[in-house]
Every structure is written in structure tokens, then in C-alpha cells.
Design a protein around this motif. Sequence first.
Motif, mmCIF file in Angstrom:
data_model
loop_
_atom_site.group_PDB
_atom_site.id
_atom_site.type_symbol
_atom_site.label_atom_id
_atom_site.label_comp_id
_atom_site.label_asym_id
_atom_site.label_seq_id
_atom_site.Cartn_x
_atom_site.Cartn_y
_atom_site.Cartn_z
ATOM 1 N N LEU A 192 0.825 -1.204 0.000
ATOM 2 C CA LEU A 192 0.000 0.000 0.000
ATOM 3 C C LEU A 192 0.865 1.262 0.000
ATOM 4 C CD1 LEU A 192 -2.675 -1.161 2.571
ATOM 5 C CD2 LEU A 192 -2.808 -1.207 0.088
ATOM 6 N N GLY A 193 0.442 2.264 -0.769
ATOM 7 C CA GLY A 193 1.138 3.541 -0.790
ATOM 8 C C GLY A 193 2.294 3.606 -1.763
ATOM 9 N N VAL A 194 2.538 2.566 -2.529
ATOM 10 C CA VAL A 194 3.625 2.588 -3.512
ATOM 11 C C VAL A 194 2.978 2.708 -4.877
ATOM 12 C CG1 VAL A 194 5.543 1.305 -4.524
ATOM 13 C CG2 VAL A 194 5.130 1.197 -2.061
ATOM 14 N N PRO A 195 3.321 3.781 -5.638
ATOM 15 C CA PRO A 195 2.685 3.955 -6.964
ATOM 16 C C PRO A 195 3.136 2.879 -7.943
ATOM 17 C CG PRO A 195 4.398 5.606 -6.610
ATOM 18 C CD PRO A 195 4.259 4.819 -5.336
ATOM 19 N N LEU A 196 2.249 2.513 -8.829
ATOM 20 C CA LEU A 196 2.562 1.552 -9.901
ATOM 21 C C LEU A 196 3.464 2.206 -10.909
ATOM 22 C CD1 LEU A 196 -0.944 -0.101 -10.380
ATOM 23 C CD2 LEU A 196 1.039 -1.088 -9.261
ATOM 24 N N PRO A 197 4.374 1.483 -11.553
ATOM 25 C CA PRO A 197 5.267 2.078 -12.570
ATOM 26 C C PRO A 197 4.527 2.493 -13.825
ATOM 27 C CG PRO A 197 5.795 -0.263 -12.253
ATOM 28 C CD PRO A 197 4.684 0.104 -11.323
#
Length: 194
Positions: A189-194
Motif C-alpha cells: 500500500l502507498g507505492v505507486p505503480l510504474p
Amino acid sequence: MLVVALTVATLLAPPASRLFAAGANGASGAVAGALPAADDEAVTAIGRAWPVGVRPQVLRGWEPPATAYGPGHRGVDLAAPPGAPVRAVADGRVSFAGRVAGKGVVSVELAGTGDPPLRTTYEPVRASVPQGTEVTAGEVIGTVETGGSHCTAPCVHWGLLRGGTYLDPLSLLPPWLLHRGPSRLLPVLGVPLP
């Protein structure tokens, strides 16, 4: 004619495992002359608990002997400290609780496993249940004794027999008890997708 008579006698003779399992008094299940496991012997995974711990370290696995009196390891050694609870692997009835050659031994005939029934053995164990007690999977049947083991580290020797034939006790456990299962990736959670 002689060939026919020998063939008929061979077909009608009891299996060798029964001959070796019967002691001098004819009692079945005598371990001293028990045969190694037959290749076609199937065991249903009915176990619901390890005998000790959650997933104990296997110090020595099952090594079936080539002959009834040959070298091998007729069970599995599980790491277990003295005083640790020992549990029934599956439902059954305590068929023996006492001392054999100075070691505490508990044997449990497993319910619904045929005739002769499967029988598990645990040693060195100080029994907390008497012979004849009905037990359920996971129920404490004793504690690991200090000393009396053939292991170099504290352990419980866990065996499995059908009549006089040794079997691999690990075959009683279903895959979910034997293995931790596959790794699973979870979203972060909280990590943007590339």
C-alpha cells in the motif's frame, strides 16, 4: 503336478508380513521380526497434528530396511526438548503405555484404518494416558522424557506400523502440515505503480 501343487500352496499361504509379525505365542504385531514396508503399501493422510511442536525439525528420516532384520531406521526422529508435550497424530485408542527396555513408550491404534489397524509409536515418552484411552488428534498423550533416546540431540522417535510392517510416519500427514506452502505476493500500500 508338483508345479501345480507348489503354485496353489504359494497362493494360499499367508503373506510373509503375517508370518514375521506373529511371535512365538502367535500374537500379531511383534515388532522384533517386523518386515520393512511393502512398495505397494498406501497410507491415507489422516493426521491432523505433529507429535511434537508445530513443524519440528526432522533429525533423521525413515529409512526402510531391505530385510526384516537389516539395517535401517524404522521411524522418524523429531527434535523435541525434554518435558515437551507429545500429541496423538490422529484419532485412536492407546494400545500400550509403559516401559520397554527402560524407555517410556506410547502406542496408539488409529481409528478407521483397516484390519490390522495402523499403529503409531512414540518414545521416549512419559505417558499421561493409560492403555485403553480413546484420544483425538492433537490430544496430549505424554511428555518427552530426558534420556533414553537413540538421538544425539533430544528427540522423539515416531513410528508407524500396520501389523508387522513398518511404514513412513510422515505419510500420515497431509501436505498442508508437511509444507509451509507457496510464497504469496501481497500488494504494497502507498507505492505507486510504474
